[in-house]
Scaffold this motif. Structure first.
Motif: not given
Length: 454
Positions: A194, A197-200, A239
């Motif tokens: 979270n 930079k991969r939180k989305n 992700g």
């Protein structure tokens, strides 16, 4: 302040100051200079003070006491509270001015009404209180920034682990968590995702211990079977992939994972084309992998790929500060959830702190909920504890040995036990003092006493 010159031939001059009450006397006690507000406390104009002798003014009760004789006697700065004819009090400071022979030639005194000082003191106190509140708010803000849902960070090692995780989150590198079951490894893995930079992107978790080995490749890579199966590597694209319990995976499958990480691509089963690997890998293990490598139970190449940022999470029994906080947190949560209000007696609280909690968070939550649900009174006592948790320890007061010992010796043991229990429950000596009803210095002294004994 301007127009202030200590010259003997200027004794008729008034100091050009409207803000400060300043008087200058010579070594004979004659007032040679005075500011324009001097005399206001004594009902005398500044001009009328010039040429007067402070000794005479003292006899008349105008200066009580006079500051000049004290400065001449002590030859240093003197501070006194002076009573004035109007009944008001003033704080007088006298400063000596020396001549070439080292004798006091002049005495400069300045005064403030005590009431004015009290106003300043009250202002400073209010300012200090505001600063204290600001510090508390800042501390709370910092603590909020150091909070992860499901974890408490009262313990230093937990905070270090969190800081390491937070720093690693911004870097697209592999992270591995070490720790017993229930120490918060999954929670920390989600936190890193979270904050990255991969939180989305997706967060995909694989439990390597519970997934059958025969299904692992199919689930991980996907492929063409009776019907098309989308693998978890594909689902985790852009992700995070969390391999929980990587140490439970067979060496054969460890090698396949290592090849995928090395090549940064994979081939779904029964497929002929590669798929790019674009995932952030996080893994966890209960035990250090170095020992498994030594006995060839863990793939060495995979170890080096995973072991970029290792983070160790200690069990609750080694994090008493976290354990203490969690007991209170879970007690509150379950009281709210079950529409009741329950509190723990001190002996139950201390008993819970002494348990091993091999199941860590999961076990603690289970026990606290059982206590909240099953206790019949607002105060949870020792009789409410499940039987398997009602065990005595070497620190139990009931097994203190009495035979052949003096009363002072026995009381020392009791006091030491009580202090240690309080130390487990409270973080500061101030909190311990409040709990025990003694002064904070007494707590410090007693703790030092029993530390020195050991």
């Amino acid at each position: 302040m301007t127009g202030f010159f200590l010259h003997p031939n200027s004794k008729e001059e008034i100091i050009d100051s409207y803000d400060e009450d300043i008087i200058v006397t010579n070594h004979a006690g004659i007032i040679v200079k005075a500011s324009q507000i001097s005399g206001r406390y004594y009902g005398i104009r500044a001009e009328d003070l010039l040429g007067k002798c402070v000794y005479d003014l003292e006899k008349r009760g105008i200066f009580s006491p006079a500051i000049t004789p004290l400065v001449l006697l002590q030859k240093k700065k003197v501070v006194v509270i002076q009573a004035t004819p109007s009944g008001r009090k003033a704080l007088i400071t006298g400063v000596p001015f020396f001549n070439e022979s080292g004798e006091v030639e002049f005495v400069l005194s300045y005064s403030y009404e005590v009431a004015e000082l009290l106003v300043i003191q009250e202002y400073m106190k209010e300012l200090e209180n505001e600063m204290s509140l600001a510090k508390e708010e800042l501390s709370l803000l910092r603590k909020e920034n150091l909070t992860i849902d499901g974890l408490t960070m009262e313990n230093r090692t937990t905070r270090i682990a969190y800081e390491t995780a937070r720093n690693a989150a911004a870097l697209d590198v592999s992270v591995i968590f070490y720790g017993e079951q229930g120490t918060g490894k999954t929670t920390m893995a989600k936190f890193i995702h979270n904050e990255s930079k991969r939180k989305n992107g997706p967060f995909i978790e694989i439990d390597c211990e519970t997934m059958p080995e025969a299904m692992f490749e199919r689930e991980l890579f996907g492929g063409e079977f009776e019907q098309r199966v989308t693998g978890l590597l594909t689902l985790a694209h852009e992700g995070t992939l969390y391999l929980k319990g990587i140490d439970k995976l067979s060496v054969h499958l460890q090698g396949k994972v290592a090849n995928v990480l090395k090549e940064r691509r994979f081939t779904p089963i029964n497929a002929t084309t590669f798929s790019p690997l674009d995932v952030r890998l996080i893994s966890s293990a209960e035990n250090a992998l170095t020992e498994s490598i030594a006995v060839k139970k863990f793939h060495q190449d995979l170890y080096y790929m995973l072991h970029i940022v290792p983070i160790h999470l200690k069990p609750l029994r080694e994090r008493k500060e976290d354990l203490s906080a969690l007991i209170s947190i879970y007690l509150s949560q379950f009281s709210i959830a079950h529409t009741t209000t329950k509190k723990l007696s001190d002996d139950v609280f201390n008993q819970l702190l002494l348990l091993d909690w091999h199941g860590n968070h999961s076990e603690l939550k289970n026990v606290i909920e059982r206590l909240v649900v099953q206790s019949t009174s607002p105060i949870i006592t020792a009789k409410d504890l499940p039987p398997e948790y009602r065990k005595k320890t070497d620190d139990d007061l009931s097994i203190i040995h009495l035979e052949g010992r003096t009363l002072p010796s026995i009381l020392d043991d009791v006091e030491m036990k009580v202090l240690r229990d309080a130390q487990e429950r409270y973080r500061t000596t101030t909190e311990i003092a409040k709990f025990l009803g003694i002064s904070q210095p007494s707590v410090v002294r007693k703790l030092k006493k029993y530390t020195d004994i050991e």
